[in-house]
Design a protein around this motif. Structure first.
Motif, PDB file in Angstrom:
ATOM      1  N   ALA A   1     -14.307  -1.369  -2.182  1.00 48.82           N
ATOM      2  CA  ALA A   1     -13.130  -0.617  -2.634  1.00 48.82           C
ATOM      3  C   ALA A   1     -13.347   0.877  -2.445  1.00 48.82           C
ATOM      4  O   ALA A   1     -12.490   1.585  -1.906  1.00 48.82           O
TER       5      ALA A   1
ATOM      6  N   GLN B   1     -11.241  -2.013   7.080  1.00 50.97           N
ATOM      7  CA  GLN B   1     -10.506  -2.098   5.808  1.00 50.97           C
ATOM      8  C   GLN B   1     -10.000  -3.514   5.549  1.00 50.97           C
ATOM      9  O   GLN B   1      -9.990  -3.976   4.404  1.00 50.97           O
TER      10      GLN B   1
ATOM     11  N   ALA C   1      -3.950  -1.972   1.480  1.00 54.92           N
ATOM     12  CA  ALA C   1      -4.371  -2.330   0.125  1.00 54.92           C
ATOM     13  C   ALA C   1      -5.806  -1.866  -0.131  1.00 54.92           C
ATOM     14  O   ALA C   1      -6.118  -1.339  -1.195  1.00 54.92           O
ATOM     15  N   ALA C   2      -6.683  -2.042   0.875  1.00 56.26           N
ATOM     16  CA  ALA C   2      -8.069  -1.594   0.716  1.00 56.26           C
ATOM     17  C   ALA C   2      -8.135  -0.065   0.711  1.00 56.26           C
ATOM     18  O   ALA C   2      -8.860   0.540  -0.079  1.00 56.26           O
TER      19      ALA C   2
ATOM     20  N   MET D   1      -3.046  -5.583   4.403  1.00 57.51           N
ATOM     21  CA  MET D   1      -4.387  -5.724   3.808  1.00 57.51           C
ATOM     22  C   MET D   1      -5.168  -4.421   3.936  1.00 57.51           C
ATOM     23  O   MET D   1      -5.846  -3.997   2.996  1.00 57.51           O
TER      24      MET D   1
ATOM     25  N   SER E   1     -13.711   1.845   1.461  1.00 52.97           N
ATOM     26  CA  SER E   1     -12.493   1.768   2.274  1.00 52.97           C
ATOM     27  C   SER E   1     -11.576   2.945   1.973  1.00 52.97           C
ATOM     28  O   SER E   1     -10.953   3.506   2.879  1.00 52.97           O
TER      29      SER E   1
ATOM     30  N   TYR F   1     -10.965  -5.480   2.299  1.00 48.19           N
ATOM     31  CA  TYR F   1      -9.983  -6.044   1.352  1.00 48.19           C
ATOM     32  C   TYR F   1     -10.392  -7.454   0.965  1.00 48.19           C
ATOM     33  O   TYR F   1     -10.348  -7.829  -0.212  1.00 48.19           O
TER      34      TYR F   1
ATOM     35  N   SER G   1       1.769  -4.730   1.869  1.00 52.32           N
ATOM     36  CA  SER G   1       0.764  -3.902   1.190  1.00 52.32           C
ATOM     37  C   SER G   1       0.868  -4.090  -0.303  1.00 52.32           C
ATOM     38  O   SER G   1      -0.129  -4.329  -0.994  1.00 52.32           O
TER      39      SER G   1
END
Lengths: 612, 87
Positions: free
Chosen positions: A439, A220, A92-93, A89, A442, A224, A337
């Motif tokens: 978004a 983060q 991903a962020a 996660m 992060s 996310y 991810s």
């Protein structure tokens, strides 16, 4: 909130992560409902936007404060104890920037199929990360990416080259992110852009300064959760309204086909705008019109390649996999991810499709094309976005009807405007603003930390003052973080770069200088110091030269490779230079070859040991 | 000691082969299918033109599924060659 404070007892905190973030997610959803109720009671749209953005920034700052640390391991690699799913996660962020959140669906809306190269490229790069890099760098046990280059190839000069590539690529990227936080903060908090940039930076620094990688990791994860809810809710809502059900991603095929019919009706591609409007586009490309020439196909695959190789070379992504407890966890974390990234990326084309349908389909109440110009100009969202210069409706042929070539929109605002276009309540717009902020923040956090860590660890500690004690190293790291953040905000406030151009360039810089030195460092034992240095210098040099020549020098692009694709030239030059120079110079010594053998197997301690 | 060395060789051989297999799959779904998007669009899949579907969704799903498989397969190789980490 008491549970967030328990960062000291590591076992307890890690074991409780699902519960903590479960409560956090529940709390956020309650907050959304609260806002919805307040909206019904008459709270103004401006206040709702302010509360959404303000409240979430305060939460991130609190997490950052609770994660403060004075330990090197926690500051640089979050103590290497982040479970794979949570690291997924956080990655991903870290990964999904303001560009992914704000600009991607808008790009597809305007550009159609060719733009999907970003969707493919920004996901497929993780296959390279997992198979070629992440597990081996984790086993190596470095704090930063230049740390690997410096130790694998030996010598301060190789390390310095890696630091330079990292700074060039990441700084290009971070200015775009600070720019995005400034844009959103200025609109949500009702302050001028130049002030918004600094407010955004303050939020970013609150998340990272005190706790380094540990603080960035846990904020983060929180970011996310906010950004994915903010992205999915409007799409699912719109799809429900249009009768496409609650999993719109699977069933919008009909909508794609319907758009093809409507494009015939509205003569998309036939009617061209009478005059260009700076920064805005009318629809002239069909939604689903793939390449039909060799050069167009080549442009698609080279853009995919640049985004993929760039993904696998960007230090702020690679360093996330230094934080997992094991090599095995690093590998599965890459898969997680990509799963979390996939949730947003396979939604973006659906969002673009539904928004386009809203605007084109005369059977929908929301449609614009084919309506009378007076009706369209009376729409609240048209007035609002026209007023700030992001949208323009003009009756070029004077027939009183809005044609396809008379409706202009800035691609960047499609996602932000979509809830209003679809007639959703303002609470959804506030949610989307908070998601865009999450978004951009992060990603900016990850980038700033990557730069500051490389400068404090590789440049200051490894090269300038190897005797510095822990306290001094961590103070230097923080001072650098603030300085680089301020420099980024300064550049952003000058508005030198658009969001997406700068992002694609960052990928191209990273792949030009770092991709082959990193990959061959693991996969080719014969690669040596001279080769790596040549690879980095020639790669970055050739890429930069090509960018300059194509963008400003008036050179004709080779096979349609424009400035967004200069990494192709840089990386190819880097590979050739690295292989040739390596083969012309002596093979690395036994110790280096044994080191490569050691990082190729998961078993055993990390090569560099726990503190270095 | 000699067995340890050959164990390492077998492990690296298998690791490398796995990497190659996954990069071939990756290459096909990253580049090859999109090169033929126009032809694929003549096929309808789940009501989508297939060329559009692959770029908007299909390739992405392949990448995600592939990485979970890769992770499992590499763990198996590590275990069988005695190169896995201690729990």
């Amino acid at each position: 909130m008491a549970m967030f404070g328990d960062f000291s007892s590591k076992g307890g905190f890690i074991a409780n992560l699902p519960k903590i973030y479960g409560i956090y997610t529940g709390g956020f959803i309650v907050f959304i409902f609260l806002m919805a109720i307040l909206e019904q009671m008459g709270l103004s749209a401006d206040t709702i936007g302010l509360l959404f953005v303000g409240f979430t920034i305060v939460i991130y700052a609190v997490i950052g404060w609770l994660s403060r640390t004075m330990q090197l391991d926690a500051y640089y690699v979050a103590g290497r104890q982040v479970p794979p799913v949570f690291n997924g996660m956080a990655t991903a962020a870290d990964w999904m920037s303001g560009a992914s959140f704000v600009a991607m669906a808008g790009g597809i809306y305007v550009g159609g199929h060719p733009y999907l190269a970003f969707v493919v490229g920004w996901t497929g790069g993780y296959v390279l990360v997992a198979t070629l890099m992440a597990p081996y760098l984790r086993k190596f046990g470095c704090y930063t990416v230049p740390d690997f280059i410096g130790t694998r190839y030996g010598g301060n000069f190789a390390r310095l080259c890696a630091v330079i590539v990292l700074v060039v690529a990441s700084f290009t990227y971070v200015t775009a992110q600070i720019n995005a936080t400034g844009t959103i903060a200025s609109r949500a908090l009702l302050i001028p852009f130049e002030v918004g940039v600094w407010v955004g930076l303050a939020g970013i620094l609150l998340c990272s300064m005190l706790g380094g990688m540990r603080a960035v990791t846990w904020t983060q994860v929180a970011q996310y959760i906010v950004l994915i809810i903010a992205y999915l809710v409007p799409v699912i809502w719109m799809s429900n309204k249009q009768g496409f059900g609650v999993i719109p991603q699977l069933v919008y095929g009909d909508a794609v086909q319907r758009i093809a019919e409507l494009e015939q009706l509205h003569q998309v591609g036939v009617l061209k705008p009478a005059e260009a409007v700076a920064g805005m586009s009318a629809l002239v490309v069909k939604h689903n019109a793939p390449a039909d020439t060799f050069v167009a196909n080549w442009r698609f695959v080279t853009l995919v390649a640049c985004m993929m190789l760039g993904t696998a070379s960007l230090p702020h992504i690679l360093m996330r996999y230094f934080t997992t407890p094991s090599v095995r966890a690093a590998r599965s974390s890459v898969a997680w991810s990509l799963f979390f990234i996939f949730l947003l990326y396979f939604t973006a084309p659906a969002l673009a499709t539904f928004t386009k349908l809203q605007i084109l389909d005369p059977n929908l109440a929301t449609s614009v094309i084919g309506k009378s110009i007076a009706d369209v100009n009376a729409l609240t969202w048209v007035q609002k976005w026209s007023a700030v210069g992001f949208l323009k409706v003009m009756d070029a042929n004077g027939d009183g009807i809005v044609q396809i070539n008379e409706f202009f929109i800035r691609a960047d605002v499609v996602v932000l405007a979509t809830p209003e276009i679809a007639g959703l309540p303002y609470v959804i717009s506030g949610l989307v603003a908070a998601g865009g902020m999450a978004a951009a923040m992060s990603t900016a956090d990850g980038l700033l930390l990557a730069i500051a860590n490389a400068l404090s660890h590789d440049l200051y500690y490894k090269m300038i003052d190897p005797k510095a004690d822990t306290k001094r190293r961590l103070i230097v790291a923080r001072v650098l973080l603030i300085a680089i953040g301020a420099a980024g905000a300064l550049v952003a406030s000058l508005r030198l770069t658009g969001i997406l151009g700068a992002v694609a360039w960052a990928f191209c810089f990273a792949m030009s200088g770092l991709f082959f030195p990193l990959v061959l460092g693991v996969w080719w034992k014969r690669a040596n110091r001279a080769g790596a240095i040549a690879g980095m210098i020639v790669g970055l040099g050739a890429g930069t030269w090509y960018l300059y020549a194509v963008k400003w020098g008036g050179m004709k692009p080779w096979w349609g490779m424009d400035d967004l694709r200069f990494g192709m030239v840089g990386a190819a030059a880097s590979l050739v230079a690295m292989v040739v120079v390596s083969l012309l110079t002596p093979a690395p010594d036994k110790e280096t070859q044994d080191m490569v053998d050691e990082i190729r197997i998961p078993k055993g301690e990390t090569y560099l040991g726990s503190t270095h | 000691m000699s067995t340890a060395v050959s164990d390492r060789e077998v492990h690296w051989q298998r690791t490398r082969n796995l990497m190659i297999v996954h990069l071939v799959i990756w290459f096909i779904f990253a580049y090859v299918v999109h090169w033929f998007a126009q032809d694929l669009n003549k096929i309808t899949f789940l009501d989508f033109p297939l060329g559009f579907y692959m770029a908007a969704q299909g390739s992405l799903i392949v990448f995600v599924v592939q990485l979970f498989f890769f992770s499992k397969q590499q763990e198996k190789i590590d275990r069988e060659c005695g190169m896995a980490e201690d729990e």
